[in-house]
Design an enzyme around this catalytic site. Structure first.
Site, mmCIF file in Angstrom:
data_model
loop_
_atom_site.group_PDB
_atom_site.id
_atom_site.type_symbol
_atom_site.label_atom_id
_atom_site.label_comp_id
_atom_site.label_asym_id
_atom_site.label_seq_id
_atom_site.Cartn_x
_atom_site.Cartn_y
_atom_site.Cartn_z
ATOM 1 N N ASP A 62 0.001 5.108 1.147
ATOM 2 C CA ASP A 62 -0.143 5.968 2.320
ATOM 3 C C ASP A 62 -0.182 5.147 3.606
ATOM 4 O O ASP A 62 -0.999 4.227 3.731
ATOM 5 C CB ASP A 62 -1.436 6.795 2.210
ATOM 6 C CG ASP A 62 -1.440 7.678 0.982
ATOM 7 O OD1 ASP A 62 -0.808 8.742 1.022
ATOM 8 O OD2 ASP A 62 -2.065 7.295 -0.022
ATOM 9 N N ASP B 129 -1.697 -0.965 5.815
ATOM 10 C CA ASP B 129 -2.021 -0.487 7.163
ATOM 11 C C ASP B 129 -3.517 -0.300 7.376
ATOM 12 O O ASP B 129 -3.930 0.422 8.285
ATOM 13 C CB ASP B 129 -1.296 0.828 7.447
ATOM 14 C CG ASP B 129 -1.838 1.993 6.609
ATOM 15 O OD1 ASP B 129 -2.022 1.796 5.388
ATOM 16 O OD2 ASP B 129 -2.081 3.068 7.169
ATOM 17 N N ASP C 244 0.868 -1.164 0.000
ATOM 18 C CA ASP C 244 0.000 0.000 0.000
ATOM 19 C C ASP C 244 0.915 1.228 0.000
ATOM 20 O O ASP C 244 2.122 1.114 0.284
ATOM 21 C CB ASP C 244 -0.886 -0.044 1.252
ATOM 22 C CG ASP C 244 -1.788 1.157 1.374
ATOM 23 O OD1 ASP C 244 -2.340 1.606 0.350
ATOM 24 O OD2 ASP C 244 -1.938 1.675 2.506
#
Length: 224
Positions: free
Chosen positions: A16, A173, A14
């Site tokens: 960000d 996250d 991922d």
């Protein structure tokens, strides 16, 4: 190294909250909208946990707006324009990310980025950040017909990298990242150092593993 982690040929990340700490720029953009509404700036700590939820999360924190609000689309575009104006002014890679990527490359493990952030922002970020520009695949929220947690973006990245899903892992996250990994038939690694959507533990996401900093992934893969 556990046998389950042998044979990994590709690592997908991922963006960000996993590779890039973009919270400062996104929070600054959200505060532009607050100032336009005659409100005082909020501290970065108010925004940081919800950066992974994109414009919806930022507008909810900044202005109390929900997606069903009549003026949501207009405010979202205003937020996007404010973000473009500060893009990469304060965003930085998380500590250890350059070393992690370098080690993967040296070990012959390909890597890519799969994000729900649109190409409008992701491509300029990658052009400005030399480490991110080396990704073997860059799949954005509007690259395929579906965004995470649908598996299509992860599967598309695997196709670009020339690996089977079971030979890849996905690091993220957000709970959607783990859901997307499972749906794509690959292992999911929770980046516990990221934004996490405000939760204190990622255990409920049922990741296959969790790391507290980027370089821990090398240990997981037996590359340290």
């Amino acid at each position: 190294m556990p046998a389950a982690w042998s044979g990994v040929r590709a690592v997908l990340f991922d963006l960000d909250g996993t590779l890039l700490d973009s919270a400062p720029d996104l929070g600054a953009a959200a505060n532009v909208l607050r100032r336009s509404a005659g409100l005082e700036d909020l501290p970065l700590s108010a925004y940081r946990p919800y950066v992974g939820t994109g414009a919806r999360g930022m507008l909810r924190i900044a202005l109390g707006l929900q997606p069903d609000a009549a003026d949501f689309d207009a405010h979202r575009e205003a937020f996007f324009q404010a973000y473009e104006a500060v893009l990469m002014q304060h965003s930085v890679l998380f500590a250890g990310v350059p070393q992690l990527v370098q080690q993967l490359e040296q070990q012959g493990i390909c890597w890519g980025i799969v994000t729900n952030k649109s190409e409008r922002f992701t491509h300029p970020i990658a052009l400005q950040q030399a480490t991110l520009a080396r990704a073997g695949a860059l799949v954005c929220g509007d690259t395929t017909a579906h965004a995470k947690p649908h598996p299509a973006p992860l599967l598309h990245a695997c196709e670009r990298l020339g690996v089977a899903p079971e030979q890849a892992i996905y690091v993220g996250d957000d709970e959607r990242d783990m859901q997307a990994a499972r749906a794509a038939g690959m292992r999911g690694v929770a980046a516990d150092y990221g934004y996490l959507g405000g939760v204190e533990s990622t255990d409920a996401w049922n990741p296959d593993a969790a790391i507290k900093n980027p370089l821990e992934l090398l240990n997981l893969l037996g590359l340290d």
